[in-house]
Design a protein around this motif. Sequence first.
Motif, PDB file in Angstrom:
ATOM      1  N   LYS A 107    -147.529 -16.057 -23.437  1.00  0.00           N
ATOM      2  CA  LYS A 107    -147.855 -14.155 -23.554  1.00  0.00           C
ATOM      3  C   LYS A 107    -147.307 -13.370 -24.216  1.00  0.00           C
ATOM      4  O   LYS A 107    -146.875 -13.359 -25.214  1.00  0.00           O
ATOM      5  N   VAL A 147    -155.896  -5.873 -19.366  1.00  0.00           N
ATOM      6  CA  VAL A 147    -156.048  -6.756 -18.620  1.00  0.00           C
ATOM      7  C   VAL A 147    -155.160  -7.336 -18.122  1.00  0.00           C
ATOM      8  O   VAL A 147    -153.774  -6.822 -18.744  1.00  0.00           O
ATOM      9  N   LYS A 149    -152.297 -10.223 -17.624  1.00  0.00           N
ATOM     10  CA  LYS A 149    -152.407 -11.820 -17.998  1.00  0.00           C
ATOM     11  C   LYS A 149    -150.954 -12.332 -17.730  1.00  0.00           C
ATOM     12  O   LYS A 149    -149.788 -11.694 -17.810  1.00  0.00           O
ATOM     13  N   VAL A 159    -156.094 -14.866 -16.964  1.00  0.00           N
ATOM     14  CA  VAL A 159    -155.973 -13.876 -17.361  1.00  0.00           C
ATOM     15  C   VAL A 159    -156.808 -12.664 -16.407  1.00  0.00           C
ATOM     16  O   VAL A 159    -158.026 -13.255 -15.704  1.00  0.00           O
ATOM     17  N   ILE A 161    -159.072  -9.248 -15.911  1.00  0.00           N
ATOM     18  CA  ILE A 161    -159.623  -8.126 -16.938  1.00  0.00           C
ATOM     19  C   ILE A 161    -160.007  -6.997 -15.799  1.00  0.00           C
ATOM     20  O   ILE A 161    -160.960  -7.313 -14.926  1.00  0.00           O
ATOM     21  N   GLU A 191    -152.074  -5.562 -21.175  1.00  0.00           N
ATOM     22  CA  GLU A 191    -152.886  -5.314 -22.555  1.00  0.00           C
ATOM     23  C   GLU A 191    -154.357  -5.051 -22.376  1.00  0.00           C
ATOM     24  O   GLU A 191    -154.839  -4.573 -20.940  1.00  0.00           O
ATOM     25  N   GLU A 192    -154.130  -3.716 -23.244  1.00  0.00           N
ATOM     26  CA  GLU A 192    -155.142  -3.067 -24.109  1.00  0.00           C
ATOM     27  C   GLU A 192    -156.963  -3.964 -23.667  1.00  0.00           C
ATOM     28  O   GLU A 192    -156.098  -4.924 -24.500  1.00  0.00           O
ATOM     29  N   PHE A 193    -157.815  -3.080 -23.101  1.00  0.00           N
ATOM     30  CA  PHE A 193    -158.878  -4.388 -23.411  1.00  0.00           C
ATOM     31  C   PHE A 193    -159.421  -4.710 -24.592  1.00  0.00           C
ATOM     32  O   PHE A 193    -160.014  -2.924 -25.146  1.00  0.00           O
ATOM     33  N   LEU A 194    -159.948  -5.196 -25.247  1.00  0.00           N
ATOM     34  CA  LEU A 194    -160.930  -5.267 -26.790  1.00  0.00           C
ATOM     35  C   LEU A 194    -161.964  -5.325 -26.325  1.00  0.00           C
ATOM     36  O   LEU A 194    -162.459  -6.431 -25.692  1.00  0.00           O
ATOM     37  N   GLU A 198    -165.985 -12.330 -29.817  1.00  0.00           N
ATOM     38  CA  GLU A 198    -165.394 -13.283 -29.414  1.00  0.00           C
ATOM     39  C   GLU A 198    -165.319 -14.393 -30.185  1.00  0.00           C
ATOM     40  O   GLU A 198    -166.623 -15.414 -30.362  1.00  0.00           O
ATOM     41  N   LYS A 220    -167.712 -20.024 -22.193  1.00  0.00           N
ATOM     42  CA  LYS A 220    -166.857 -20.156 -21.260  1.00  0.00           C
ATOM     43  C   LYS A 220    -167.747 -20.052 -19.526  1.00  0.00           C
ATOM     44  O   LYS A 220    -166.383 -21.078 -19.006  1.00  0.00           O
ATOM     45  N   MET A 279    -161.272 -11.295 -31.465  1.00  0.00           N
ATOM     46  CA  MET A 279    -162.152 -10.077 -31.051  1.00  0.00           C
ATOM     47  C   MET A 279    -162.779  -9.890 -32.879  1.00  0.00           C
ATOM     48  O   MET A 279    -161.216  -9.310 -33.753  1.00  0.00           O
ATOM     49  N   ILE A 288    -156.683 -12.255 -29.570  1.00  0.00           N
ATOM     50  CA  ILE A 288    -156.918 -12.388 -28.347  1.00  0.00           C
ATOM     51  C   ILE A 288    -156.034 -13.322 -27.674  1.00  0.00           C
ATOM     52  O   ILE A 288    -154.905 -12.857 -26.844  1.00  0.00           O
ATOM     53  N   GLU A 289    -155.763 -14.312 -28.910  1.00  0.00           N
ATOM     54  CA  GLU A 289    -154.749 -15.703 -28.357  1.00  0.00           C
ATOM     55  C   GLU A 289    -154.146 -16.096 -29.647  1.00  0.00           C
ATOM     56  O   GLU A 289    -155.455 -16.187 -30.026  1.00  0.00           O
TER      57      GLU A 289
HETATM   58  P1  AMP Z   1    -157.220 -15.791 -22.818  1.00  0.00           P
HETATM   59  O1  AMP Z   1    -156.154 -17.091 -21.819  1.00  0.00           O
HETATM   60  O2  AMP Z   1    -156.703 -14.786 -23.091  1.00  0.00           O
HETATM   61  O3  AMP Z   1    -158.057 -16.915 -23.914  1.00  0.00           O
HETATM   62  O4  AMP Z   1    -158.511 -15.007 -22.143  1.00  0.00           O
HETATM   63  C1  AMP Z   1    -159.089 -15.517 -21.540  1.00  0.00           C
HETATM   64  C2  AMP Z   1    -160.338 -14.495 -21.941  1.00  0.00           C
HETATM   65  O5  AMP Z   1    -160.344 -13.060 -21.541  1.00  0.00           O
HETATM   66  C3  AMP Z   1    -160.442 -14.572 -23.576  1.00  0.00           C
HETATM   67  O6  AMP Z   1    -161.240 -15.437 -24.240  1.00  0.00           O
HETATM   68  C4  AMP Z   1    -161.144 -12.960 -23.614  1.00  0.00           C
HETATM   69  O7  AMP Z   1    -162.424 -13.049 -23.189  1.00  0.00           O
HETATM   70  C5  AMP Z   1    -160.552 -12.234 -22.439  1.00  0.00           C
HETATM   71  N1  AMP Z   1    -159.602 -11.403 -22.723  1.00  0.00           N
HETATM   72  C6  AMP Z   1    -158.325 -11.944 -23.061  1.00  0.00           C
HETATM   73  N2  AMP Z   1    -157.973 -10.782 -23.451  1.00  0.00           N
HETATM   74  C7  AMP Z   1    -158.294  -9.318 -24.013  1.00  0.00           C
HETATM   75  C8  AMP Z   1    -158.619  -8.746 -24.068  1.00  0.00           C
HETATM   76  N3  AMP Z   1    -157.902  -7.642 -24.975  1.00  0.00           N
HETATM   77  N4  AMP Z   1    -159.450  -7.751 -24.126  1.00  0.00           N
HETATM   78  C9  AMP Z   1    -160.892  -7.781 -23.963  1.00  0.00           C
HETATM   79  N5  AMP Z   1    -161.094  -9.641 -23.414  1.00  0.00           N
HETATM   80  C10 AMP Z   1    -160.261 -10.384 -23.805  1.00  0.00           C
END
Ligand code: AMP
Length: 429
Positions: A107, A147, A149, A159, A161, A191-194, A198, A220, A279, A288-289
């Motif tokens: 990441k 967040v 990770k 991840v 939250i 990381e900042e929450f968005l 999605e 999910k 997002m 996000i990724e």
């Molecule tokens: P990821 O493994 O990076 O896909 O993260 C898993 C899930 O966490 C994502 O599908 C989002 O629902 C949530 N998520 C990850 N990063 C953020 C973020 N910065 N803000 C809000 N939700 C996030």
Amino acid sequence: MNILLLGSGGREHAFAWKIVQSPECTRLFVAPGNAGTAEIAQNIPLAVTDFTGIHKFILDHAIDLVVVGPEEPLVKGLVDFLKSKLETAHLPIVGPTQLGATLEGSKDFSKRFMQRNGVPTAAYETFTADQIEAGLAYLEKQNLPIVLKADGLAAGKGVLICENLEEAKNSLKEMLLEAKFGDASSKVVVEEFLSGIELSVFVATDGKSYKILPEAKDYKRIGEGDTGLNTGGMGAVSPVIFATADFIKKVEERIVIPTIAGLEKEKIDYKGFLFIGLMNNNGEPSVIEYNVRMGDPETEAVLPRIQSDFLGLLKGIATETLAEYELVISPEYSTTVVMVSGGYPGSFEKGFPISLPTTVEKSVIFHAGTSRNSAGEPVNQGGRVIAVTGFGKDLHEALTNAFATVEKISWEKAYYRRDIGQDILKLIN
Ligand code: AMP
Ligand code: GLY
């Protein structure tokens, strides 16, 4: 063409289903495959991480194209391994090199890549164990939720939250000092929450050109109303109504173009699929990724909407001729409902015979975690077992067709979510 497809999920059954429809497909081998791929191709008992076994198989069976489904062999360097061998150095492969796969494997690497290339993403800092004090101090200055990770691959669980500061501090300590996610959390991205809605956009690229495939939204959590534990994915819909042409144009200009240009500029050899988790915050996209493969179950919803020859797309990716390929997408709706073993994502019993209908209407059944028992019957073997995709002129019709087929499939303790797509239907009505 003789093709070797690696993987064993619903994604790979959907790939195989598309590939064998191509007039250019002579033989398709799937390693290791599942009970569904066995019906349309030849399964090979080879693990996706058995690099020497894969290399030998390619030579013994005059393979012309290798298609890698999951991320694990990519992150472990399968493509680099095959490129380092004389006989397979120039073999067309769909899947990025190890450096390209680091966009999913780390990441921190992917955040730095986005920053260098001006791709919009949440603000962040990365910390290691010896920076724990700085990490805790950083948390104190951030807005909540925040967040955390794990940097490395953590099977979709890395991840967190965090809603309050204490939880965030404790989690950061557990991840960095107590290896909460093993080696994967030896580095943590804070990381900042968005906020927003999605969705996922899929891009095929040969490293220079790209084609944007249909977008999808996945579901999910295990429980209806998006409750309970995270899973690999319980359903998907495509297209996604709030992904307007205007929004997709912003995604292309602000995210896809700078990402592909960044890969080229940084000499990252990337021939494969790029899955961009986004997002949508009031019409503004933020990444996000990245994943370096197609999504599962998103693939089962996206691939049936591709009308142009899918093997042609794969060949374009692997031979750097994607610019010449004309991608044709159906305006039809696809919805995928995943049927899982009772107990998943926790422990579950395996080996129950699966009863399947002989004919289905306006839908298709993909196998995921299935195998055959000694009597030759398909049985549940994994957590996610069957993915049913329904088609229709609108979301409602596609869902009706998917669930009509789901209701004809059964095994002991099977479970599925009945609310796939309902959140979007509510937005429309
Ligand atoms: P990821 O493994 O990076 O896909 O993260 C898993 C899930 O966490 C994502 O599908 C989002 O629902 C949530 N998520 C990850 N990063 C953020 C973020 N910065 N803000 C809000 N939700 C996030
Ligand atoms: N469905 C999410 C993924 O494939 O990662």
